[in-house]
Design an enzyme around this catalytic site. Structure first.
Site, mmCIF file in Angstrom:
data_model
loop_
_atom_site.group_PDB
_atom_site.id
_atom_site.type_symbol
_atom_site.label_atom_id
_atom_site.label_comp_id
_atom_site.label_asym_id
_atom_site.label_seq_id
_atom_site.Cartn_x
_atom_site.Cartn_y
_atom_site.Cartn_z
ATOM 1 N N TYR A 61 34.467 43.622 35.902
ATOM 2 C CA TYR A 61 35.622 43.882 36.753
ATOM 3 C C TYR A 61 36.170 42.551 37.296
ATOM 4 C CZ TYR A 61 38.446 45.684 40.579
ATOM 5 O OH TYR A 61 39.479 45.944 41.422
ATOM 6 N N ASN A 67 36.566 40.950 39.975
ATOM 7 C CA ASN A 67 35.935 40.073 40.969
ATOM 8 C C ASN A 67 34.457 39.820 40.718
ATOM 9 O OD1 ASN A 67 34.678 42.410 41.666
ATOM 10 N ND2 ASN A 67 35.562 42.600 43.702
ATOM 11 N N LYS A 68 33.965 40.121 39.522
ATOM 12 C CA LYS A 68 32.529 39.957 39.275
ATOM 13 C C LYS A 68 32.205 38.546 38.769
ATOM 14 C CE LYS A 68 31.502 43.857 40.925
ATOM 15 N NZ LYS A 68 31.752 45.183 40.442
ATOM 16 N N THR A 69 30.932 38.292 38.441
ATOM 17 C CA THR A 69 30.524 36.916 38.094
ATOM 18 C C THR A 69 31.167 36.421 36.805
ATOM 19 O OG1 THR A 69 28.568 37.709 36.915
ATOM 20 C CG2 THR A 69 28.289 37.150 39.243
ATOM 21 N N MET A 70 31.585 37.342 35.955
ATOM 22 C CA MET A 70 32.524 37.028 34.872
ATOM 23 C C MET A 70 33.397 38.262 34.688
ATOM 24 S SD MET A 70 30.528 37.376 31.216
ATOM 25 C CE MET A 70 31.840 38.204 30.311
#
Ligand SMILES: *Cc1c(COP(=O)(O)O)cnc(C)c1O
Length: 388
Positions: free
Chosen positions: A180, A182-185
């Site tokens: 998604y 805003n996740k780490t990728m």
């Protein structure tokens, strides 16, 4: 100074790979999604990987593959995003909430053990590696095995993360990642299901795409090249499946992001070390406890807890907002949400550590390009607000 809560960095090969997809004339699932599957399963050490359109889809496919059905009970932490619990309801099963350990903000082997004692008939558990810190899998896996409880890992925060020498993605029966925004990728929207189990993999593969016994790529290539194997119309459906495949447009962005996964993780670790060093003497805040090495943590979230007698969490956030510093709260517990509270009669008293954390929970800005001047400003502002 103004510091946002998060900043998405798309400074790699995103445009290049997107152009390749657009030039190919086929925008949805094909070679880029396959490449992302191959790269991630190789990186984490899993046998099978399936790219899907969200982590929520991934979790739904995981429960379906395990045969979770109406009336089954599934353990899940109360402190998680609503997606982790809602997928249990998709199948008519019942979420049974587990308390956390306040210091790590995650379920622990102890809180899971207590939950199993209260609900020995549970069929499965969804573990959440909160903030990107792996749970103690060395303890939790044997505990669940002993009680015949299958393990799904909601690893939406935990790429890349390790518990001792094992990477998250290679341990539980099924692991789900989120890409998604805003996740780490990110792939804008997207997720992945990973497993080492051939039977679970076969079911996930079919249910990801309408319950068809072969994937879109097969159909596309056989139609385009004059039927290498079987003609495109000769498909069969083994169950009413879902439409959860990941388009190549998304996979293209995901591939570019994956190339910077560790570089960005290192950038976040640098920010976290600054916070730890500069906030550790402030008595009115509780810092997240490290169970793993700094370098084994994905550092998706830096979660502090306000424990002041003079200022509430909400007032603290108001003051941070006035100082133009973005914050977030992870999460409003499931047992407080209207649908779940009414339907399952959850009682806040059963989740004391989750309640305690929720009352003080604040997540501080965390992204790879946070500057030392910004970190300094954030820490100074916190000290001023708390009068320390
Ligand atoms: C973001 C998130 C999800 C959902 O991910 P999507 O890819 O948006 O479906 C699920 N669980 C947790 C813990 C999350 O943070």
């Amino acid at each position: 100074m103004k510091v946002p809560y998060a900043k998405v960095l798309c400074d790699g090969n995103e445009m290049k790979y997107l152009k390749e997809v657009i030039d190919s004339g086929w925008l949805t699932t094909a070679s880029k999604a396959k490449e992302l599957e191959l790269k991630i399963k190789t990186m984490v050490g899993a046998k099978h990987a399936f790219a899907v359109n969200s982590c929520t889809s991934a979790l739904h496919l995981a429960l379906d593959a395990m045969g979770i059905k109406r009336g089954d009970k599934v353990l899940v932490p109360s402190l998680t995003f609503c997606a982790t619990a809602e997928v249990i309801c998709y199948l008519g099963a019942e979420p049974v909430l587990v308390d956390i350990d306040y210091q790590t903000r995650s379920m622990s082997a102890d809180t899971i053990k207590t939950a199993i004692e209260k609900c020995p008939s549970a069929k499965a558990i969804i573990l959440v590696h909160f903030a990107g810190q792996a749970l103690n899998m060395e303890k939790i896996v044997p505990l669940c095995k002993k009680h015949n409880i299958r393990i799904i890992e909601d690893a939406a925060h935990a790429l890349p993360a390790k518990d001792k020498e094992k990477m998250i993605g290679s341990i539980g029966d099924i692991t789900c990642f989120s890409f998604y925004a805003n996740k780490t990728m990110t792939s804008a929207e997207g997720g992945m299901v990973l497993t080492n189990d051939d039977n679970l993999a076969a079911r996930i593969k079919q249910m990801r795409l309408h319950g068809i016994d072969r994937d879109v790529w097969d159909r596309f290539t056989s139609a385009g090249t004059g039927a290498k194997s079987a003609p495109a119309w000769m498909y069969d459906v083994v169950a009413p499946g879902y439409k959860y495949n990941m388009p190549d447009l998304n996979a293209a962005v995901g591939l570019a992001q994956l190339e910077k996964l560790y570089e960005n993780r290192d950038g976040r670790e640098r920010a976290v070390r600054f916070y730890d060093e500069n906030l550790k003497d402030i008595k009115q805040i509780n810092l997240p406890k490290l169970r793993v090495k700094y370098s084994d943590h994905a550092w998706h979230i830096y979660s502090i807890a306000i424990k002041s007698k003079t200022i509430t969490r909400d007032q603290f956030i108001e003051k941070m907002t006035e100082a133009q510093i973005g914050t977030a709260v992870h999460y409003r517990p499931i047992h407080q949400l209207k649908y779940y509270k009414q339907k399952y009669k959850f009682n806040a008293k059963d989740y004391p550590e989750t309640e305690k954390y929720w009352l003080g929970a604040v997540s501080l800005p965390l992204f790879a390009s946070l500057k030392e001047s910004e970190l300094n400003y954030i820490c100074k502002t916190i000290r001023t607000i708390l009068n320390e």
